[in-house]
Design a protein around this motif. Structure first.
Motif, PDB file in Angstrom:
ATOM      1  N   ALA A 337      40.798  41.487  34.956  1.00  0.00           N
ATOM      2  CA  ALA A 337      39.839  42.113  34.051  1.00  0.00           C
ATOM      3  C   ALA A 337      39.633  43.587  34.360  1.00  0.00           C
ATOM      4  CB  ALA A 337      38.505  41.374  34.120  1.00  0.00           C
ATOM      5  N   LEU A 338      39.856  43.988  35.612  1.00  0.00           N
ATOM      6  CA  LEU A 338      39.677  45.389  35.994  1.00  0.00           C
ATOM      7  C   LEU A 338      40.882  46.252  35.624  1.00  0.00           C
ATOM      8  CD1 LEU A 338      37.976  45.158  39.517  1.00  0.00           C
ATOM      9  CD2 LEU A 338      36.908  45.498  37.294  1.00  0.00           C
ATOM     10  N   LYS A 339      42.024  45.645  35.366  1.00  0.00           N
ATOM     11  CA  LYS A 339      43.244  46.414  35.097  1.00  0.00           C
ATOM     12  C   LYS A 339      43.114  47.387  33.925  1.00  0.00           C
ATOM     13  CE  LYS A 339      46.701  43.252  37.025  1.00  0.00           C
ATOM     14  NZ  LYS A 339      47.842  42.361  36.701  1.00  0.00           N
ATOM     15  N   PRO A 340      42.463  47.012  32.799  1.00  0.00           N
ATOM     16  CA  PRO A 340      42.371  47.977  31.689  1.00  0.00           C
ATOM     17  C   PRO A 340      41.541  49.219  32.019  1.00  0.00           C
ATOM     18  CG  PRO A 340      42.009  45.734  30.907  1.00  0.00           C
ATOM     19  CD  PRO A 340      41.970  45.680  32.404  1.00  0.00           C
ATOM     20  N   LEU A 341      40.783  49.198  33.108  1.00  0.00           N
ATOM     21  CA  LEU A 341      39.962  50.368  33.446  1.00  0.00           C
ATOM     22  C   LEU A 341      40.852  51.500  33.940  1.00  0.00           C
ATOM     23  CD1 LEU A 341      36.921  48.658  35.228  1.00  0.00           C
ATOM     24  CD2 LEU A 341      37.136  49.346  32.822  1.00  0.00           C
ATOM     25  N   ASP A 342      41.252  51.445  35.183  1.00  0.00           N
ATOM     26  CA  ASP A 342      42.150  52.429  35.784  1.00  0.00           C
ATOM     27  C   ASP A 342      42.628  51.834  37.096  1.00  0.00           C
ATOM     28  OD1 ASP A 342      40.538  53.874  38.202  1.00  0.00           O
ATOM     29  OD2 ASP A 342      39.180  53.320  36.590  1.00  0.00           O
ATOM     30  N   ARG A 343      43.633  52.454  37.695  1.00  0.00           N
ATOM     31  CA  ARG A 343      44.255  51.853  38.887  1.00  0.00           C
ATOM     32  C   ARG A 343      43.435  52.043  40.153  1.00  0.00           C
ATOM     33  NH1 ARG A 343      49.372  55.743  40.410  1.00  0.00           N
ATOM     34  NH2 ARG A 343      48.590  57.695  39.555  1.00  0.00           N
ATOM     35  N   TYR A 344      42.337  52.797  40.086  1.00  0.00           N
ATOM     36  CA  TYR A 344      41.538  53.025  41.282  1.00  0.00           C
ATOM     37  C   TYR A 344      40.261  52.203  41.322  1.00  0.00           C
ATOM     38  CZ  TYR A 344      44.698  56.966  41.564  1.00  0.00           C
ATOM     39  OH  TYR A 344      45.835  57.735  41.615  1.00  0.00           O
ATOM     40  N   SER A 345      39.825  51.698  40.181  1.00  0.00           N
ATOM     41  CA  SER A 345      38.677  50.793  40.169  1.00  0.00           C
ATOM     42  C   SER A 345      39.131  49.435  40.685  1.00  0.00           C
ATOM     43  CB  SER A 345      38.099  50.667  38.756  1.00  0.00           C
ATOM     44  OG  SER A 345      37.519  51.886  38.353  1.00  0.00           O
ATOM     45  N   ASP A 346      38.414  48.913  41.661  1.00  0.00           N
ATOM     46  CA  ASP A 346      38.914  47.719  42.338  1.00  0.00           C
ATOM     47  C   ASP A 346      37.762  47.007  43.024  1.00  0.00           C
ATOM     48  OD1 ASP A 346      40.726  45.873  43.191  1.00  0.00           O
ATOM     49  OD2 ASP A 346      41.570  47.104  44.787  1.00  0.00           O
ATOM     50  N   MET A 347      37.989  45.739  43.293  1.00  0.00           N
ATOM     51  CA  MET A 347      37.025  44.961  44.076  1.00  0.00           C
ATOM     52  C   MET A 347      37.388  45.061  45.549  1.00  0.00           C
ATOM     53  SD  MET A 347      34.748  43.428  42.074  1.00  0.00           S
ATOM     54  CE  MET A 347      34.173  41.896  42.806  1.00  0.00           C
ATOM     55  N   ILE A 348      36.376  45.214  46.370  1.00  0.00           N
ATOM     56  CA  ILE A 348      36.576  45.086  47.813  1.00  0.00           C
ATOM     57  C   ILE A 348      35.921  43.762  48.190  1.00  0.00           C
ATOM     58  CG2 ILE A 348      36.165  46.106  50.079  1.00  0.00           C
ATOM     59  CD1 ILE A 348      35.955  48.802  48.713  1.00  0.00           C
ATOM     60  N   TRP A 349      36.758  42.736  48.243  1.00  0.00           N
ATOM     61  CA  TRP A 349      36.277  41.395  48.543  1.00  0.00           C
ATOM     62  C   TRP A 349      35.869  41.313  50.011  1.00  0.00           C
ATOM     63  CZ3 TRP A 349      35.246  38.950  44.280  1.00  0.00           C
ATOM     64  CH2 TRP A 349      36.052  39.129  43.140  1.00  0.00           C
ATOM     65  N   PRO A 350      35.146  40.284  50.405  1.00  0.00           N
ATOM     66  CA  PRO A 350      34.646  40.196  51.790  1.00  0.00           C
ATOM     67  C   PRO A 350      35.716  40.420  52.851  1.00  0.00           C
ATOM     68  CG  PRO A 350      33.617  38.506  50.452  1.00  0.00           C
ATOM     69  CD  PRO A 350      34.623  39.189  49.559  1.00  0.00           C
ATOM     70  N   SER A 351      36.928  39.907  52.631  1.00  0.00           N
ATOM     71  CA  SER A 351      37.972  40.034  53.659  1.00  0.00           C
ATOM     72  C   SER A 351      38.481  41.460  53.795  1.00  0.00           C
ATOM     73  CB  SER A 351      39.148  39.111  53.322  1.00  0.00           C
ATOM     74  OG  SER A 351      39.772  39.502  52.113  1.00  0.00           O
ATOM     75  N   GLY A 352      38.228  42.319  52.796  1.00  0.00           N
ATOM     76  CA  GLY A 352      38.758  43.674  52.837  1.00  0.00           C
ATOM     77  C   GLY A 352      37.759  44.734  53.239  1.00  0.00           C
ATOM     78  N   VAL A 353      36.510  44.354  53.463  1.00  0.00           N
ATOM     79  CA  VAL A 353      35.467  45.336  53.757  1.00  0.00           C
ATOM     80  C   VAL A 353      35.749  46.069  55.052  1.00  0.00           C
ATOM     81  CG1 VAL A 353      33.018  45.630  54.314  1.00  0.00           C
ATOM     82  CG2 VAL A 353      33.693  44.159  52.407  1.00  0.00           C
TER      83      VAL A 353
END
Length: 776
Positions: A337-353
């Motif tokens: 769902a975030l792909k249509p925004l731009d390539r830099y908008s992203d989720m930082i899920w718990p494992s990636g914090v």
């Protein structure tokens, strides 16, 4: 306003503006001549100034010809002789570069023609030959002196047609890596062709899914603690804070298609057993396609409809069919769902914090080693970090970590290995080490602590492995390489500059921002502020409502009394571009290298659902340089980033050599290690022995798959293999850094002659590139 007030005052004095300008120009010209000692006659001196101007704009051959004429007229001047000697040496090196580049170009073209002939004879069985040919086309493209003419070569167009057919066949057979390796090269040669870009991204997504959810992957750890509330909150924040008005219909479509990619991929059934139930899979597919048809019929949808009618319904379908873990559904739908925004908008899920914090804060909990991981190989130690647990325990460059806490490291991804080695401070990790020259493996138990990342580096290390920052002690030319912009960067930089100024009498600085991916906006502003005078604009931003925000330099300490050169390349991004652009626009520094990456957007880190374990990294604004140029690169941009004042392009083999040079200088000996030989350094730095063209995309999926793709399945076993090029394309280029050599030349000439670099109009760097390359 200052300009208009000045103009008004002149009119009140009744003095024509044109006369005043002419008078001022005359005064400036006289002052310049009286302050500078003439070289020969006035005409010869003008030739000399023209020579220095040509040199300062990167016209090295023209500068050499001008200075040759001056010398031919009998001028014997120390400065002229010195610059002539430096320029001859540099141009000789450039000529040798051109010869090597042309030799490689002709070699690749000959190979391409051989591969075209072989592929045509093979007919439908020639897919791998077309794949090899397009790889060599990319290498020829990167070595050509005229890329636009290259794109029209008949043999390229023939290869293009054959490689495209091969890629489509690979896609039909689910061989996504083979197809992606073709599309990425087509994208490099034809960057404005959306068809190639989209095809590559589709292949890349298939590869990512297969590797992310492989049987030996750590997907369970990566999806741990993910909740649906995080996604709902993320969508609500997008509605209010994204750079432009979001289209939630596109988000729903992209998210649902992402889920269908998973259930339509038979290779994932080994991990997700529910995908083996054909009835449940078909039911799931029908119901998701029903949702897709529904959203396609709507003109638009609200964020509430996205959350309730599509996201929640998708979760309910999965609960009823039990195909996939809910955390996987949440992560993949959200990512899609975030792909249509731009390539830099992203989720930082718990494992990636934790990994994200490491790059922004400049420190992390670990043991202090730099590692590399090839597929199905143990973890290789590149270098211990000074004064860390690993260094104190005697870990050495080149050591192989065969086990982490007793578990073999061969099947780990690099991210998995990092997660296993790092951890909370004051906890322990046990590494099993295999060292060259020792028959038996041995174990090292290390206590984790907070490791501070070194973001400022020098030209080379001394015998005590301490960085040296004077590249030319006689002329007091300093060299500082900045690898990241973190919260600690400015303090490191201030300390080193103070040392260089007070203790070593710094006269000129080469500031290397190549391959710097950026970091925090505050760090970029602090670094720019350090080198610019007071009250100068550094950067501005605009949000979706057109509200501007401008940041200018402070009235605190500034280092403005020495000339600067900034080195950049295509991997200089974000904060690095802000600094380079601000220094260029205000003519504080000469920029040398290649056009920067074009990451000119602001991402805000937004806490999700009052949770302290997940964030939304959302693009909210765009960066603008003080001259109004937007740094950001969109898919079809022809103008972006920072253009160098002096362009020095590197070809692939040079890029590899510069990388090896840097890596060797970064490596430090183990605590009790006597020396690092050239042979041992080569072993430490080498990664692949293949001489074939490599993919240049940075996605980890490519790295993990690359060396295993040579194993053919039954469907491919009768295909003709590529023409064997083993040993025919060794990188025998010398270990030199042409961009640094150019910067060194310009700085030495600048200090020797005391002649300022030519002032190009500021708005020149803001002009769009005319006539973008032809697309196919």
């Amino acid at each position: 306003m200052r300009y208009f007030r000045t103009q008004y005052s002149m009119r009140r004095c009744c003095i024509p503006l044109s006369i005043i300008i002419l008078v001022l120009l005359s005064i400036s010209s006289v002052a310049a001549q009286t302050d500078t000692q003439l070289i020969g006659t006035k005409a010869q001196h003008e030739q000399w100034i023209k020579c220095l101007t040509s040199l300062g704009t990167g016209q090295f051959n023209q500068a050499q010809e001008l200075i040759r004429r001056i010398k031919a007229e009998g001028i014997q001047d120390q400065k002229v002789n010195q610059v002539y000697a430096w320029l001859n040496e540099f141009n000789r090196s450039q000529s040798e570069r051109d010869e090597r580049r042309q030799t490689d170009y002709e070699k690749y073209v000959n190979w391409i023609k051989e591969e075209i002939e072989a592929a045509n004879k093979a007919g439908e069985k020639g897919k791998r030959l077309w794949k090899q040919a397009i790889g060599h086309c990319e290498w020829a493209f990167r070595n050509t002196g005229d890329q636009e003419s290259f794109r029209k070569e008949p043999w390229l167009l023939e290869t293009l047609e054959g490689a495209t057919r091969a890629a489509l066949t690979y896609e039909e057979n689910g061989k996504w890596y083979d197809a992606a390796s073709i599309y990425i090269r087509l994208t490099d040669i034809f960057p404005y062709n959306k068809k190639y870009r989209d095809a590559f991204e589709t292949c890349q997504e298939h590869i990512r899914l297969e590797l992310t959810y492989a049987p030996d992957s750590d997907w369970a750890d990566e999806t741990k603690n993910i909740s649906a509330d995080m996604t709902r909150d993320a969508f609500d924040k997008i509605k209010n804070e994204y750079l432009s008005e979001p289209v939630f219909k596109e988000a729903a479509i992209s998210g649902l298609k992402q889920i269908l990619l998973i259930i339509n991929n038979p290779d994932l059934a080994e991990v997700f057993k529910g995908l083996n139930d054909e009835y449940s899979v078909e039911e799931f597919r029908i119901r998701v396609n029903t949702l897709l048809n529904k959203v396609n019929r709507q003109d638009e949808i609200t964020v509430n409809e996205l959350n309730e009618d599509y996201f929640e319904t998708l979760l309910q379908i999965n609960r009823e069919t039990r195909l996939l873990p809910e955390t996987v559904i949440i992560r993949e739908f959200t990512n899609g769902a975030l792909k249509p925004l731009d390539r830099y908008s992203d989720m930082i899920w718990p494992s990636g914090v934790e990994e994200f914090n490491k790059h922004t804060q400049g420190q992390f909990p670990g043991v202090g080693i730099q590692i590399r991981k090839a597929p199905d190989e143990p973890v290789k130690v590149i270098s211990p970090l000074a004064n860390t647990p690993a260094y104190q325990a005697g870990i050495q460059p080149g050591d192989l970590i065969t086990k982490i806490n007793g578990v073999s490291s061969k099947k780990y991804t690099i991210n998995k290995a990092v997660r296993e080695i790092t951890g909370r401070p004051d906890t322990y990790v046990t590494l099993t080490i295999k060292r060259s020259g020792k028959d038996e493996e041995f174990q090292v138990r290390l206590k984790r602590q907070v490791i501070k990342i070194e973001t400022i580096k020098g030209f080379e290390r001394d015998e005590q492995d301490v960085w040296k920052f004077m590249i030319d002690p006689n002329r007091k030319i300093g060299y500082i390489r900045m690898t990241n912009f973190t919260e600690r960067t400015i303090d490191e930089l201030k300390s080193i500059l103070q040392q260089l100024k007070q203790e070593q009498d710094l006269q000129g600085l080469i500031f290397d921002l190549r391959n710097n991916p950026g970091g925090t906006l505050k760090s970029a502003i602090d670094v720019s502020d350090l080198f610019l005078p007071s009250h100068k604009n550094i950067v501005s931003t605009k949000d979706r409502y057109g509200q501007p925000w401008v940041k200018s330099t402070s009235s605190s300490l500034h280092y403005t009394d020495f000339p600067m050169i900034v080195l950049v390349n295509g991997a200089s991004a974000s904060a690095a571009e802000i600094v380079a652009g601000a220094l260029q626009v205000h003519r504080r520094a000469r920029v040398i290298g290649e056009r920067t990456f074009g990451k000119g957007s602001v991402q805000n880190l937004l806490l999700l659902n009052t949770s302290d374990v997940a964030f939304l990294k959302l693009t909210t604004q765009l960066y603008y340089l003080p001259n109004g140029r937007c740094l950001h690169k969109d898919e079809d941009s022809t103008t972006w980033g920072v253009d160098p004042d002096v362009e020095i392009k590197l070809v692939p083999k040079e890029i590899n050599k510069v990388y090896e040079l840097r890596l060797k200088k970064d490596i430090i000996k183990g605590k009790d290690q006597e020396e690092l030989t050239e042979e041992s350094l080569k072993y430490i730095t080498e990664y692949r022995s293949s001489t074939q063209p490599e993919d240049e995309d940075k996605d980890e999926s490519k790295e993990s798959k690359e060396d295993t793709d040579e194993v053919e399945d039954e469907e491919e076993e009768h295909d003709l293999p590529p023409i064997d090029r083993e040993g025919q394309d060794l990188n025998d280029w010398p270990e030199i850094d042409p961009q640094l050599d150019a910067a060194f030349l310009l700085m030495r000439v600048r200090l020797e002659t005391d002649q300022a670099w030519p002032k190009q109009p500021i708005d020149m760097v803001a002009l769009p590139v005319p006539n973008p390359p032809t697309t196919h």
